[in-house]
Design a protein around this motif. Structure first.
Motif, PDB file in Angstrom:
ATOM      1  N   TYR A   1     -15.383  32.243 -29.285  1.00  0.00           N
ATOM      2  CA  TYR A   1     -15.733  33.456 -30.025  1.00  0.00           C
ATOM      3  C   TYR A   1     -15.660  33.134 -31.511  1.00  0.00           C
TER       4      TYR A   1
ATOM      5  N   TRP B   1     -16.090  34.498 -35.481  1.00  0.00           N
ATOM      6  CA  TRP B   1     -16.117  35.613 -36.430  1.00  0.00           C
ATOM      7  C   TRP B   1     -16.719  35.069 -37.729  1.00  0.00           C
TER       8      TRP B   1
ATOM      9  N   PRO C   1     -21.646  40.844 -29.208  1.00  0.00           N
ATOM     10  CA  PRO C   1     -20.861  41.870 -28.537  1.00  0.00           C
ATOM     11  C   PRO C   1     -21.743  42.905 -27.842  1.00  0.00           C
ATOM     12  N   ALA C   2     -21.363  43.226 -26.603  1.00  0.00           N
ATOM     13  CA  ALA C   2     -22.093  44.261 -25.856  1.00  0.00           C
ATOM     14  C   ALA C   2     -21.653  45.632 -26.353  1.00  0.00           C
ATOM     15  N   LYS C   3     -22.417  46.623 -25.992  1.00  0.00           N
ATOM     16  CA  LYS C   3     -22.097  47.992 -26.424  1.00  0.00           C
ATOM     17  C   LYS C   3     -21.117  48.627 -25.440  1.00  0.00           C
ATOM     18  N   THR C   4     -19.949  48.012 -25.324  1.00  0.00           N
ATOM     19  CA  THR C   4     -18.868  48.567 -24.505  1.00  0.00           C
ATOM     20  C   THR C   4     -17.679  48.767 -25.433  1.00  0.00           C
TER      21      THR C   4
ATOM     22  N   ARG D   1     -13.541  49.814 -24.858  1.00  0.00           N
ATOM     23  CA  ARG D   1     -12.315  50.327 -24.244  1.00  0.00           C
ATOM     24  C   ARG D   1     -11.143  49.669 -24.975  1.00  0.00           C
TER      25      ARG D   1
ATOM     26  N   VAL E   1      -8.877  47.608 -24.141  1.00  0.00           N
ATOM     27  CA  VAL E   1      -8.635  46.188 -23.887  1.00  0.00           C
ATOM     28  C   VAL E   1      -9.747  45.274 -24.407  1.00  0.00           C
ATOM     29  N   ILE E   2     -10.852  45.862 -24.871  1.00  0.00           N
ATOM     30  CA  ILE E   2     -12.012  45.065 -25.296  1.00  0.00           C
ATOM     31  C   ILE E   2     -11.917  44.677 -26.762  1.00  0.00           C
ATOM     32  N   ASP E   3     -12.090  43.377 -27.033  1.00  0.00           N
ATOM     33  CA  ASP E   3     -12.222  42.903 -28.404  1.00  0.00           C
ATOM     34  C   ASP E   3     -13.719  42.689 -28.670  1.00  0.00           C
TER      35      ASP E   3
ATOM     36  N   TYR F   1     -15.808  40.197 -32.732  1.00  0.00           N
ATOM     37  CA  TYR F   1     -16.402  38.881 -33.022  1.00  0.00           C
ATOM     38  C   TYR F   1     -17.904  39.036 -33.344  1.00  0.00           C
TER      39      TYR F   1
ATOM     40  N   SER G   1     -20.694  34.874 -29.384  1.00  0.00           N
ATOM     41  CA  SER G   1     -19.929  34.233 -28.306  1.00  0.00           C
ATOM     42  C   SER G   1     -20.742  33.075 -27.742  1.00  0.00           C
TER      43      SER G   1
END
Lengths: 132, 132
Positions: free
Chosen positions: A37, A39, A74-77, A79, A81-83, A86, A89
């Motif tokens: 990942y 940044w 990054p996906a459009k999710t 929650r 727990v989601i990072d 970045y 990937s």
């Protein structure tokens, strides 16, 4: 009749060579997974993004060691727990650790790092070997 | 002659259905990648490890939504950028975000979380969509 049998075996070989079925899912080819990942310093800077993508894809597309690849954003999710902080990937699989070690030492890998490392502020790598 | 042509097309279809070749590497099937890293409370406790693995594999192997999977443990690599402190990794790919959303809502997924979440102290998820 012999040709029907031949076609059956061709299909069978083709099927088993591209997947390892367990239940309803398929195991990713390559026992060694290498996920990275990145940044970027300037994730909204289109020139930096293009330079990074070009450098990464030029390198990845020529490597003889990689089994499978996925270059993503990054996906459009969203929650707890989601990072999703970045910028890019990279998911790669390799036949085994020895093959991944050769990829790390490729001149093209070193060239990618030399020409692009100034673009990123942080990198996290997770290496994992398939549970047997 | 017709049969030779038929065999050629069978091989061609089999080949293109299981890989998307670019250069020397193959794109992982499924545009949506979902990677999860689990840190167990007791990573050296064999009963906890077995309970976690059984619960996870029972769930993953029955899901109709997953395209490809890789369940792993940290590889024997060690560099500054590598995080090898996690206990188990899960790499899944899905056709698209909508399919991954269905997987999140599966009763078997909720059962896995209900029976195993007491075993872990930390989870990090990275979701990414393939660069086109």
């Amino acid at each position: 009749m012999k040709l029907k049998i031949a076609i059956f075996f061709i299909l069978l070989i083709g099927y088993t060579s591209c997947s390892d079925k367990t239940g309803t899912t398929t195991t990713i080819q390559g026992d060694f997974a290498h996920t990275v990942y990145f940044w970027l310093h300037n994730p909204d800077h289109s020139e930096d993004r293009e330079a990074f993508k070009t450098s990464l894809t030029n390198f990845i597309n020529q490597s003889p060691y990689i089994t499978t690849k996925h270059i993503g954003v990054p996906a459009k999710t969203n929650r707890d727990v989601i990072d999703n902080s970045y910028t890019y990937s990279l998911l790669l699989t390799f036949k085994d650790k020895a093959t991944q070690d050769q990829y790390q030492e490729e001149p093209a890998h070193k060239q990618f790092i030399a020409e692009s490392s100034h673009l990123w502020s942080k990198v996290i790598v997770y290496d994992s070997e398939n549970l047997k």
